[in-house]
Design a protein around this motif. Structure first.
Motif, mmCIF file in Angstrom:
data_model
loop_
_atom_site.group_PDB
_atom_site.id
_atom_site.type_symbol
_atom_site.label_atom_id
_atom_site.label_comp_id
_atom_site.label_asym_id
_atom_site.label_seq_id
_atom_site.Cartn_x
_atom_site.Cartn_y
_atom_site.Cartn_z
ATOM 1 N N THR A 122 0.829 -1.207 0.000
ATOM 2 C CA THR A 122 0.000 0.000 0.000
ATOM 3 C C THR A 122 0.865 1.260 0.000
ATOM 4 O O THR A 122 0.613 2.210 -0.748
ATOM 5 C CB THR A 122 -0.924 0.002 1.233
ATOM 6 O OG1 THR A 122 -1.814 -1.109 1.149
ATOM 7 C CG2 THR A 122 -1.720 1.287 1.312
ATOM 8 N N LYS A 123 1.912 1.236 0.812
ATOM 9 C CA LYS A 123 2.792 2.403 0.931
ATOM 10 C C LYS A 123 3.566 2.666 -0.352
ATOM 11 O O LYS A 123 3.653 3.817 -0.813
ATOM 12 C CB LYS A 123 3.770 2.177 2.083
ATOM 13 C CG LYS A 123 4.799 3.281 2.259
ATOM 14 C CD LYS A 123 5.763 2.943 3.386
ATOM 15 C CE LYS A 123 6.859 3.989 3.519
ATOM 16 N NZ LYS A 123 7.828 3.632 4.598
ATOM 17 N N ASN A 124 4.134 1.627 -0.948
ATOM 18 C CA ASN A 124 5.025 1.806 -2.096
ATOM 19 C C ASN A 124 4.298 1.895 -3.437
ATOM 20 O O ASN A 124 4.825 2.500 -4.380
ATOM 21 C CB ASN A 124 6.033 0.655 -2.144
ATOM 22 C CG ASN A 124 7.098 0.771 -1.076
ATOM 23 O OD1 ASN A 124 8.054 1.527 -1.212
ATOM 24 N ND2 ASN A 124 6.931 0.033 0.022
ATOM 25 N N LEU A 125 3.116 1.306 -3.519
ATOM 26 C CA LEU A 125 2.382 1.317 -4.783
ATOM 27 C C LEU A 125 1.165 2.229 -4.745
ATOM 28 O O LEU A 125 0.485 2.387 -5.759
ATOM 29 C CB LEU A 125 1.933 -0.112 -5.141
ATOM 30 C CG LEU A 125 3.061 -1.112 -5.410
ATOM 31 C CD1 LEU A 125 2.482 -2.525 -5.526
ATOM 32 C CD2 LEU A 125 3.836 -0.744 -6.670
ATOM 33 N N LYS A 126 0.895 2.809 -3.578
ATOM 34 C CA LYS A 126 -0.266 3.704 -3.416
ATOM 35 C C LYS A 126 -1.553 2.990 -3.829
ATOM 36 O O LYS A 126 -2.394 3.551 -4.539
ATOM 37 C CB LYS A 126 -0.078 4.980 -4.244
ATOM 38 C CG LYS A 126 1.214 5.736 -3.977
ATOM 39 C CD LYS A 126 1.264 6.267 -2.552
ATOM 40 C CE LYS A 126 2.459 7.182 -2.329
ATOM 41 N NZ LYS A 126 3.762 6.509 -2.438
ATOM 42 N N CYS A 127 -1.698 1.769 -3.375
ATOM 43 C CA CYS A 127 -2.873 0.974 -3.735
ATOM 44 C C CYS A 127 -3.507 0.404 -2.474
ATOM 45 O O CYS A 127 -2.923 0.444 -1.395
ATOM 46 C CB CYS A 127 -2.494 -0.156 -4.689
ATOM 47 S SG CYS A 127 -1.481 -1.441 -3.911
ATOM 48 N N ALA A 128 -4.695 -0.148 -2.622
ATOM 49 C CA ALA A 128 -5.372 -0.828 -1.512
ATOM 50 C C ALA A 128 -5.202 -2.337 -1.680
ATOM 51 O O ALA A 128 -5.220 -2.845 -2.809
ATOM 52 C CB ALA A 128 -6.854 -0.470 -1.502
#
Length: 201
Positions: A122-128
Motif C-alpha cells: 500500500t505504501k510503495n504502490l499507493k494501492c489498496a
C-alpha cells in the motif's frame, strides 16, 4: 473423582497458546482488510488497475512463483522466488508491479501469511490491498485460472529452484501474447502497452 477445574484450566492454557501462535504469524495477518470492503467496481472489470495475487508452489515447497494478474486485461507478471517468507514475497511483488504502478489500484490476495506485509505494498504502490474470504478461491478466480495455465508448463512435480527466471519470463511473454476471446481476440500485452502509453501521454 475428576478434577474439572484442572481440565478447564488446561483447556484455557492451550487456547491461549494457540492464540499466541496465531498472532505470531501462523495464518494471522495484522490489519487485514476484507474483500467485503473492496469497491464494487472491481467486480465489473470495467477499469484497469485491479490485480489478483497468488503463489504457485513447487514440489516439496521447494521454491515458488509469485503470480499477479490484472483483472480487466488478463495481463500477467511473475517471478521465481526461493522461499515463501513475507519479506521475499513482498520484495518480489514490488519488483513486478513497480513498472506498472500507474496501473495499480487494488490487489486482492488470499489469507496466506506470505502476504502479511501488505502495508508495504500500500505504501510503495499507493494501492489498496484486500483479502479474500478463507476457502473462497473463486474470489480470485482469474488468478487461479492463470495458475492452471502455468501448470501446463510446470506441473506440481517441478522444483522451482531449478527453474530460471529467464524461463519464467519466456512463459509469461507467451501467455501475455496469446489472443483472448474475452478481449475481442486482443492480447493482454497489447492492451497493457496501449494503456501505459495513454497514461504516459
Amino acid at each position: 473423582m475428576v478434577n474439572y477445574s484442572n481440565i478447564y484450566a488446561e483447556k484455557a492454557r492451550l487456547t491461549q497458546a494457540r492464540n499466541k501462535d496465531k498472532q505470531a504469524g501462523r495464518g494471522f495477518i495484522n490489519n487485514r482488510v476484507s474483500i467485503d470492503e473492496r469497491p464494487s467496481i472491481v467486480d465489473t472489470r470495467s477499469r484497469v488497475g485491479d490485480w489478483e495475487i497468488d503463489l504457485v508452489i513447487g514440489k516439496g515447497h521447494s521454491g515458488a512463483l509469485v503470480t499477479i494478474v490484472e483483472r480487466k486485461m488478463r495481463f500477467t507478471v511473475s517471478i521465481r522466488i526461493d522461499d515463501k517468507s513475507a519479506k521475499t514475497v513482498t520484495a518480489a511483488t514490488l519488483a513486478l508491479l513497480k513498472p506498472f504502478e500507474d496501473a495499480v489500484l487494488t490487489i486482492t490476495a488470499d489469507n496466506s501469511k506470505e502476504f502479511a506485509y501488505h502495508k508495504e505494498l500500500t505504501k510503495n504502490l499507493k494501492c489498496a490491498v484486500y483479502f479474500a474470504d478463507p476457502y473462497c478461491s473463486w474470489q480470485r478466480g482469474l488468478n487461479e485460472n492463470t495458475n492452471g495455465l502455468l501448470r501446463q508448463y510446470w506441473p506440481k512435480s517441478i522444483d522451482f529452484k531449478k527453474v530460471s527466471n529467464w524461463a519464467v519470463k519466456d512463459v509469461i511473454v507467451k501467455l501475455n501474447e496469446r489472443p483472448r476471446k474475452k478481449l475481442d481476440y486482443n492480447t493482454p500485452a497489447k492492451l497493457m502497452a496501449e494503456h501505459m502509453a495513454a497514461v504516459a501521454a
